[in-house]
Design a protein around this motif. Structure first.
Motif, PDB file in Angstrom:
ATOM      1  N   HIS A   1      43.953  -2.727  44.624  1.00 46.73           N
ATOM      2  CA  HIS A   1      43.266  -3.169  43.407  1.00 46.73           C
ATOM      3  C   HIS A   1      43.546  -4.659  43.214  1.00 46.73           C
TER       4      HIS A   1
ATOM      5  N   HIS B   1      43.863  -7.102  40.639  1.00 49.21           N
ATOM      6  CA  HIS B   1      44.054  -7.033  39.190  1.00 49.21           C
ATOM      7  C   HIS B   1      43.606  -8.343  38.521  1.00 49.21           C
ATOM      8  N   GLY B   2      42.573  -8.219  37.692  1.00 53.40           N
ATOM      9  CA  GLY B   2      42.047  -9.389  36.982  1.00 53.40           C
ATOM     10  C   GLY B   2      40.959 -10.122  37.741  1.00 53.40           C
TER      11      GLY B   2
ATOM     12  N   HIS C   1      45.513  -1.759  30.048  1.00 47.74           N
ATOM     13  CA  HIS C   1      44.796  -2.609  31.004  1.00 47.74           C
ATOM     14  C   HIS C   1      43.385  -2.080  31.252  1.00 47.74           C
TER      15      HIS C   1
ATOM     16  N   HIS D   1      40.085  -2.575  33.783  1.00 54.85           N
ATOM     17  CA  HIS D   1      39.609  -3.150  35.043  1.00 54.85           C
ATOM     18  C   HIS D   1      38.234  -3.793  34.850  1.00 54.85           C
TER      19      HIS D   1
HETATM   20 CU    CU Z   1      43.557  -4.204  37.148  1.00 55.63          CU
END
Ligand code: CU
Ligand code: C2O
Ligand code: CU
Length: 557
Positions: free
Chosen positions: A120, A122-123, A472, A474
């Motif tokens: 993944h 992230h961000g 969080h 995605h």
């Molecule tokens: Cu993420």
């Protein structure tokens, strides 16, 4: 699919029992990676041109092999899991990927573990099939290809595994690194302050670990750990134990990532026991519009902050410690069967009464020798040192702290009046699992459906008898609009009438929600405007919580 707790635990047990050996591709790697035993302690591992956490500017299709690498962990020379990459004859483990906005990113994950995995980013803006949804996890010996253009603004993003039920363990055992995006605005700041990535601009990942008697990494959460989160006995910085950064009398930029599965930090800098203020310049989504001067900052798993630390007032020989300053970790769920699964049984013992900076001596505490037996988890709310910054060189440095940083406007509050979509974060005491709006993860279910062009207002409401949850999302950033019902230690840091903290003012992808607190936010599902219907995730970044099902699919139409 969903699992009952029993089924889940047996799955987890099976997964842990699978030895991370026999990496199919191990034979293809240069011999040197097998022998690399780094001396424990001493210097902060800085991102170099290769090696562990080295800087890598991808050219063409980058192959990242997830595998076990013996001898890699700086702290103890233990085996850790890492993403191995080669380019131009050089070798990296967990490379810090450095990308330019507008560039095309192409990578292939090769799974040389003995269990499923997927990366993944992230961000990082990319469609859901590129973003490591757990339904795309690939088995041992298989691979997965990624290709997307970099559309993020400059920022400190990161990457880690995301196979459902195994995210915590794989991340904990080492699979995680930075994904840095640079753009013209951010490069201008670097020039203005004469900052060089890897030298005076330093990505630092903070992770807590437990070790066995031989310095090996131990990931063995108890039933209670799965509810509380698995806390380590020591906090490592770039894999090293209380390392030292040798510094000059100038400004440094530190990009701090909380890469722990569960531990919260309240970060501060101490100079001779007194707080040294620092400038917060960026958070999850890149530069803020303006810096704020802070003396401490909460950093939850998954979150990033970038700070400027001005060491010009120090004389050579003086030192500054990056520490965790005492705070109340607020484990209010009171399970009634022994508390936190490990001493201290009273979650508030040991820190409530402690003076904030009493134990800030970076030389004190756990030394560089491997503990003789598995040590007790380090109390989350205790004061303890993390990194020592030793000023060793005088440098003439005449740059000034900037007053503006970027053209990103500060968050202005909800653009969408009306009742927000509210998600209660609470413990299901029957199932012993944390829930989002009463639900836990089901790969096939889509409990949250949003229309990408319709305005959305969300609120996360932390149960009073719960614990902090770093929530969080995605695929999209959000703006924090307000905090209500915040505990005193949060409220006292508010920078505006809406109860927001300095870290809430930019673009966020992870936000910490405290017990009893309601955090209102505005996600923008229209940007990026990904092609076709998307299935992203909303989850708690306490990775034990996530693996236990504190996660929901979010369908974007
Ligand atoms: Cu993420
Ligand atoms: Cu950093 Cu879904 O996670
Ligand atoms: Cu949580």
């Amino acid at each position: 699919m969903t699992y009952t707790r029993r089924q889940f635990l047996s799955l987890t047990a099976k997964a842990s029992a699978l030895a991370l050996v026999g990496a199919p591709l191990a034979g293809l790697l240069p011999k040197s990676t097998r022998a690399a035993k780094i001396t424990p302690g001493a210097a902060l591992p800085r991102p170099g041109p290769s090696g562990l956490y080295g800087l890598l500017r991808p050219e063409g299709n980058l192959v990242l092999t997830a595998e076990a690498v013996p001898g890699l962990l700086p702290a103890t020379g233990a085996q850790m899991l890492a993403y191995t990459a080669t380019q131009g004859g050089k070798l990296w483990h967990n490379p810090i990927l450095v990308l330019q906005k507008g560039q095309e990113f192409r990578a292939r994950l090769v799974n040389a573990l003995a269990e499923p995995t997927i990366i993944h980013w992230h961000g990082v803006d990319c469609g859901w099939q590129q973003a490591g949804h757990p339904s795309y996890a690939v088995g041992p010996g298989r691979s997965y290809g990624y290709a997307f253009p970099i559309t993020n603004r400059a920022g400190t993003y990161w990457y880690h595994p995301h196979p459902h039920g195994l995210t915590a363990k794989q991340s904990y055992l080492g699979l995680a690194s930075f994904f840095l995006v640079r753009d013209a605005e951010e490069m201008a700041l670097s020039r203005e302050l004469d900052l060089t990535l890897g030298v005076t601009d330093l990505p630092i990942v903070l992770q807590d670990k437990r070790f066995d008697a031989h310095g090996g990494l131990v990931y063995a959460p108890s039933q209670d750990d799965l509810i509380m989160g698995y806390l380590g006995a020591e906090v490592l910085a770039n894999g090293a134990r209380q390392p030292t950064l040798s510094a000059a009398t100038r400004i440094y930029r530190l990009r701090l990532l909380n890469g722990c599965t569960a531990r919260l930090f309240n970060l501060a800098f101490l100079r001779q026991g007194r707080r040294l203020p620092f400038a917060l310049i960026a958070n999850d989504g890149g530069l803020l519009d303006a810096p704020s001067s802070l003396e401490e900052v909460f950093l939850a798993p998954g979150e990033r902050v970038e700070i400027l630390l001005d060491l010009r007032g120090l004389a050579p020989g003086e030192e500054v410690a990056l520490v965790n300053a005492a705070f109340d970790p607020m484990h209010n769920e009171g399970l009634g069967h022994g508390g936190h699964g490990a001493p201290p049984a009273d979650p508030h013992a040991g820190h409530g009464a402690a003076p904030a900076d009493a134990h800030g001596d970076p030389q004190a505490g756990h030394g560089a020798a491997a503990p003789a037996a598995p040590a007790k988890p380090l109390d989350e709310g205790a004061a303890y040192p993390i990194l020592r910054i030793l000023v060793q060189r005088k440098e003439s440095y005449e740059r000034t702290m900037p007053t503006t940083l970027s053209s990103l406007p500060a968050a202005s509050g909800p653009a969408t009046p009306g009742t927000p979509r509210s998600f209660k974060l609470a413990l299901d005491r029957q199932a012993n699992r944390w829930t989002i709006g009463g639900l836990t993860f089901d790969m096939a279910a889509h409990p949250v459906v949003v229309e990408r062009r319709a305005p959305e207002a969300w609120a996360f409401a932390g149960a009073k008898d719960g614990m902090p949850h770093p929530m969080h999302l995605h695929g999209y950033f959000f703006r924090v609009d307000a905090r209500q019902g915040s505990p005193g230690q949060v409220r006292e840091r508010a920078v505006d009438a809406k109860g927001r903290l300095a870290t809430d003012l930019g673009l966020k992808d992870t936000v910490l929600v405290w017990p009893g607190e309601t955090v209102a936010l505005t996600p923008d599902f229209g940007r990026p405007d990904y092609a076709g219907e998307q299935t992203f995730l909303l989850h708690c970044h306490n990775l034990e919580h996530e693996d236990q099902g504190m996660m929901l699919n979010v369908r974007v139409k």
